[in-house]
Design an enzyme around this catalytic site. Structure first.
Site, mmCIF file in Angstrom:
data_model
loop_
_atom_site.group_PDB
_atom_site.id
_atom_site.type_symbol
_atom_site.label_atom_id
_atom_site.label_comp_id
_atom_site.label_asym_id
_atom_site.label_seq_id
_atom_site.Cartn_x
_atom_site.Cartn_y
_atom_site.Cartn_z
ATOM 1 N N HIS A 1 0.798 -1.228 0.000
ATOM 2 C CA HIS A 1 0.000 0.000 0.000
ATOM 3 C C HIS A 1 0.825 1.270 0.000
ATOM 4 O O HIS A 1 0.252 2.366 -0.043
ATOM 5 C CB HIS A 1 -0.914 0.038 1.224
ATOM 6 N N THR B 1 -8.582 6.677 -2.581
ATOM 7 C CA THR B 1 -9.929 6.243 -2.944
ATOM 8 C C THR B 1 -10.918 7.387 -2.735
ATOM 9 O O THR B 1 -11.991 7.399 -3.343
ATOM 10 C CB THR B 1 -10.396 5.035 -2.109
ATOM 11 N N LYS C 1 -14.472 8.689 -4.864
ATOM 12 C CA LYS C 1 -15.795 9.004 -4.307
ATOM 13 C C LYS C 1 -16.272 10.362 -4.804
ATOM 14 O O LYS C 1 -17.439 10.532 -5.166
ATOM 15 C CB LYS C 1 -15.732 9.028 -2.773
ATOM 16 N N LYS D 1 -9.335 13.734 3.992
ATOM 17 C CA LYS D 1 -8.428 12.579 4.045
ATOM 18 C C LYS D 1 -7.626 12.723 5.322
ATOM 19 O O LYS D 1 -7.675 13.768 5.966
ATOM 20 C CB LYS D 1 -7.504 12.556 2.831
ATOM 21 N N ARG D 2 -6.891 11.700 5.698
ATOM 22 C CA ARG D 2 -6.070 11.834 6.895
ATOM 23 C C ARG D 2 -5.112 13.012 6.754
ATOM 24 O O ARG D 2 -4.678 13.347 5.651
ATOM 25 C CB ARG D 2 -5.284 10.537 7.140
ATOM 26 N N LYS E 1 0.164 14.302 2.056
ATOM 27 C CA LYS E 1 -1.110 14.649 1.408
ATOM 28 C C LYS E 1 -1.233 16.164 1.198
ATOM 29 O O LYS E 1 -2.108 16.638 0.484
ATOM 30 C CB LYS E 1 -2.277 14.115 2.236
HETATM 31 C C1 LIG Z 1 -12.353 7.062 1.603
HETATM 32 C C2 LIG Z 1 -11.928 7.459 2.937
HETATM 33 C C3 LIG Z 1 -10.585 7.693 3.211
HETATM 34 C C4 LIG Z 1 -9.510 7.614 2.160
HETATM 35 O O1 LIG Z 1 -9.373 8.896 1.566
HETATM 36 P P1 LIG Z 1 -8.084 9.265 0.691
HETATM 37 O O2 LIG Z 1 -8.436 10.607 0.139
HETATM 38 O O3 LIG Z 1 -7.993 8.231 -0.383
HETATM 39 O O4 LIG Z 1 -6.928 9.287 1.591
HETATM 40 C C5 LIG Z 1 -10.232 8.066 4.487
HETATM 41 N N1 LIG Z 1 -11.148 8.191 5.464
HETATM 42 C C6 LIG Z 1 -12.454 7.994 5.235
HETATM 43 C C7 LIG Z 1 -13.417 8.175 6.339
HETATM 44 C C8 LIG Z 1 -12.890 7.610 3.972
HETATM 45 O O5 LIG Z 1 -14.194 7.389 3.757
#
Ligand SMILES: *Cc1c(COP(=O)(O)O)cnc(C)c1O
Length: 793
Positions: free
Chosen positions: A331, A627, A631, A519-520, A525
């Site tokens: 990952h 991911t 979304k 995101k985190r 990031k």
């Molecule tokens: C999808 C999702 C992530 C992943 O987000 P990235 O932008 O790909 O880092 C992290 N936390 C939650 C709650 C999510 O639904």
């Protein structure tokens, strides 16, 4: 569904458990009983599916994290009974909305755990025999409050009001042994309801318990403390999820957790297989195990240990079986996330397993001698070396297949990060670009857009075949359709605004651009880059160099690891920028900055539907896939991003002209970074200098964090200009990408003025999101790694 029967079962359950009724039940009581009623409804399908999975060649997904979110709405959706249940509740003065306050099952940090959840959903929907194995943490990811701009953490006691979606399976409990401790692992099974099918997958989460409630022998001797301690020590193993995303800690308890669920799962898998076949010789014909990152890699020596020590296989035969069974998903290539364990620690915690790790290592060396590799080569790749066990190397050496999670990521693995391994075993490497389930991330979270899509396509086939969305392309110039889409987006923005007001106490204007980064919180990031770009634009508006700025609301949602000081400073910085721009009369109608609290799956469901712009701005080469980007795309946002992770494939699918790509690419950074000096940018670019000065001249206050300490704004500045002992100045190329980022941001901002043209871009993103369904990903795993077939039910 028989509505009368459902209602009477629900009423009975409420009466029996809480002495109440549908009308009077508290939301959590309604949730408990409604869930129990649904569990009853699916019980026989679940039992049949469990049996069918055991009768087939099946895949087991071992993951330290499953970020499931709320189950209730999704389960009703998958059963196709949402509307009926809502009507039934409404007839009694209630509604499904009453369950909005039910908490998420947040047994994961971020993308990796959410991916595991999406995979289970996709496999269940397509009748694939896949089951998840993980840990039933008593406390999931902490809940976040923002107080005076600072992140505060609170414990997430998610089962406080019960856990109606789990079934304790006492009969399947197993023993897990450590060097200094023996505990029970008790499985709690959660159903994974397949959309529109009878298939119900299982997520088996292990809970640690004491082998005896209390050690009464110790009680007899008057050692009450000792007896209680043994019980607590056992339960501590599954007490809490480590809140680090993409970063290893190297703590004993963490290793105990990894071994805990790995060992319990292997024991369970072997037990079930033996009961059916009476032999383990053919294990590899029926079982395939996917290791989600390195966290479960200790399952590899554990399987070999169990085969040798408990089932009298010789090592070579056991190794051969393990090779057939295991596969490993990588990952990340970031050094701080690559798991290594101190040999002494491994030996202490799991001495017997350590012996088998050394045997695996010896076998590797022997293989390499046979290939005439030199000593230097061997010591570079050995699973054990420099006093450490290298989990990724052990996984690659033993596994049948190794995969990356986006095309660019897999290429980096093959060409760079795991080059030697790729050259050694080229046939083992595959790519599996991540995906998301359109059930939760469109059908569930965006019913209005779903209805529009279904209306245009004439059916809802897209819910199980997302490539159907491609047929929406023909409406890209249809003004009436685009107007309908814009109306949906507006409704979603209104809904989000109302929720942000209620949840975070902040007013946001749905008539502005919603520019969202969720995101985190992590340096790679680059929320820092986003924050600086907002400051840049703020000063640009003030000095007149930026004109005609379309009013924009910049929304951030992110949790920082509690011990990650620099990430916490970035949260505080965003808060300070927010105060500055929201209050300034020159800008307050043009820029608004909001940091929402406690970003989690349920909040994500609301945020992704309302975004116009999706911020995906990691330094090229650092985000394996992402991911969140998918979304937001699926719900009709344009991507403002770097050539990184799945962004590359997103623009390949949806067109570069419909997205906003900026910044240095991976190949460019390889050239740039060795001689990169961020101070040169600082000294040659007045605008950047002016802005960064605000971090150190007291204009923006970090709230009194001692100035020389990590976590302050001065420290953020220093990280850009001087670096630190563990990294070069501006390691993530924030200043290097800043100008091109701001230009791209201003381009989006200007393009938005032509609303119809902008809606077309969004629409084309939706139409081309088919590839990013986790259905596609899971079918690829099923066909090319797991070699499993749909079950017949
Ligand atoms: C999808 C999702 C992530 C992943 O987000 P990235 O932008 O790909 O880092 C992290 N936390 C939650 C709650 C999510 O639904």
């Amino acid at each position: 569904m028989n509505k009368e029967l459902f209602y009477s079962e629900l009423s009975k359950d409420l009466k029996k458990k809480f002495g109440t009724s549908v009308e009077k039940a508290l939301p959590w009581q309604l949730h408990e009983s409604l869930s129990a009623t649904v569990m009853e409804l699916i019980d026989s399908d679940w039992e049949n599916s469990k049996k069918a999975h055991l009768d087939s060649r099946r895949a087991c997904y071992l993951s330290m994290e499953f970020l499931m979110g709320r189950a209730v709405y999704n389960n009703l959706l998958c059963l196709g009974i949402t509307d009926e249940v809502d009507e039934l509740l409404k007839a009694h003065g209630r509604s499904l909305n009453d369950l909005e306050e039910i908490e998420d099952a947040a047994l994961g940090n971020g993308g990796l755990g959410r991916l595991a959840a999406c995979f289970l959903d996709s496999a269940a929907a397509h009748d694939l025999p896949l089951d998840g194995y993980g840990i039933r943490y008593k406390y999931g990811l902490f809940k976040q409050k923002i107080v005076d701009g600072f992140q505060k953490e609170e414990a997430d006691n998610w089962t406080k009001y019960g856990d109606p979606w789990s079934k304790r399976c006492e009969n399947d409990k197993v023993v897990v042994k450590y060097g200094d401790q023996t505990v029970y692992a008790v499985p709690y099974d959660m159903p994974v309801i397949g959309f529109g099918t009878k298939n119900v997958g299982t997520l088996r989460l292990w809970q640690a318990e004491s082998v005896e409630d209390f050690d009464f022998a110790q009680f007899d001797c008057g050692n009450y403390d000792g007896a209680v301690k043994a019980k607590n020590d056992a339960e501590n193993i599954s007490k809490v999820l480590y809140p680090n995303d993409n970063c290893e800690e190297g703590k004993i308890l963490r290793l105990k957790q990894e071994y805990f669920f790995s060992s319990a799962s292997v024991t369970d898998i072997l037990k079930k297989h033996l009961a059916k076949f009476g032999t383990l010789d053919n294990l590899g014909d029926y079982i395939t195990i996917q290791l989600n990152d390195t966290h479960p890699v200790i399952a590899v020596p554990e399987l070999i240990r169990q085969l040798c020590a408990e089932h009298s296989y010789d090592f070579d035969k056991a190794f051969e079986i393990a090779h057939k069974v295991f596969n490993y998903t990588n990952h990340t290539i970031m050094a701080e996330a690559l798991e290594k364990w101190d040999c002494r620690l491994v030996e202490k915690v799991v001495p017997e397993v350590y012996t088998y790790i050394l045997m695996i290592n010896e076998r590797f060396i022997k293989d390499m001698y046979a290939l005439k590799k030199d000593r230097e080569y061997i010591s570079k790749l050995s699973p054990v070396g420099d006093g450490m066990v290298k989990m990724a190397f052990m996984a690659i050496y033993v596994s049948s297949y190794i995969n990356g999670v986006a095309a660019i990521h897999t290429e980096i693995l093959k060409k760079d990060a795991l080059k030697d391994w790729y050259e050694l075993y080229p046939e083992r490497f595959q790519n599996k670009t991540n995906g998301i389930t359109q059930r939760r991330w469109l059908a569930l979270c965006n019913p209005e857009l779903s209805a529009l899509i279904t209306k245009l396509l004439g059916n809802a086939d897209w819910v199980k075949d997302l490539d159907e969305l491609k047929k929406l392309e023909k409406y890209a110039d249809d003004e009436a359709v685009l107007n309908e889409f814009m109306a949906v987006k507006e409704a979603q923005k209104n809904r989000l605004a109302a929720f942000v007001k209620e949840h975070d106490g902040v007013d946001i204007d749905p008539n502005t651009i919603f520019d969202i980064q969720i995101k985190r919180l992590h340096e790679y990031k680059r929320q820092f880059l986003n924050a600086l770009s907002i400051l840049y634009i703020y000063y640009g508006i003030k000095d007149g160099s930026i004109k005609d700025f379309t009013p924009t609301t910049f929304i951030f949602g992110a949790k920082s690891a509690p011990g990650y000081r620099r990430a916490k400073a970035i949260i505080k910085l965003i808060g300070e920028i927010s105060k500055l721009v929201n209050a300034d009369p020159d800008t307050k109608d043009l820029i608004k900055v909001v940091f929402v609290q406690n970003y989690n799956v349920s909040y994500a469901e609301k945020l992704v539907t309302a975004a116009d712009v999706s911020e995906q701005i990691s330094t090229a080469g650092t985000e394996a896939s992402g991911t969140g980007n998918m979304k937001l795309m699926l719900n009709g946002a344009v991507t403002l991003g770097t050539y990184d992770g799945a962004n590359v494939e997103i623009v390949q699918e949806a067109g570069e002209e419909n997205n906003y790509i900026f910044g240095a690419r991976v190949e460019e950074l390889a050239e740039i970074m060795p001689k990169y000096d961020p101070r040169e940018i600082l000294f040659s670019n007045d605008k950047i200098k002016r802005m960064l000065d605000k971090l150190i001249d007291g204009s923006l206050s970090d709230g009194g964090v001692p100035s020389n300490e990590e976590g302050s704004f001065k420290e953020l500045y220093k990280a850009l200009t001087d670096g630190a002992s563990w990294h070069v100045p501006d390691h993530y190329y924030v200043l290097g990408d800043l100008e091109s980022y701001v230009q791209a941001k201003l381009k989006v901002n200007a393009d938005y003025k032509d609303k119809l043209a902008f809606a077309k871009k969004c629409w084309l993103n939706i139409a081309n999101a088919g590839k990013f369904s986790s259905d596609r990903t899971i079918k690829d795993y099923a066909e090319n790694i797991w070699k499993i077939e749909p079950v017949k039910l």
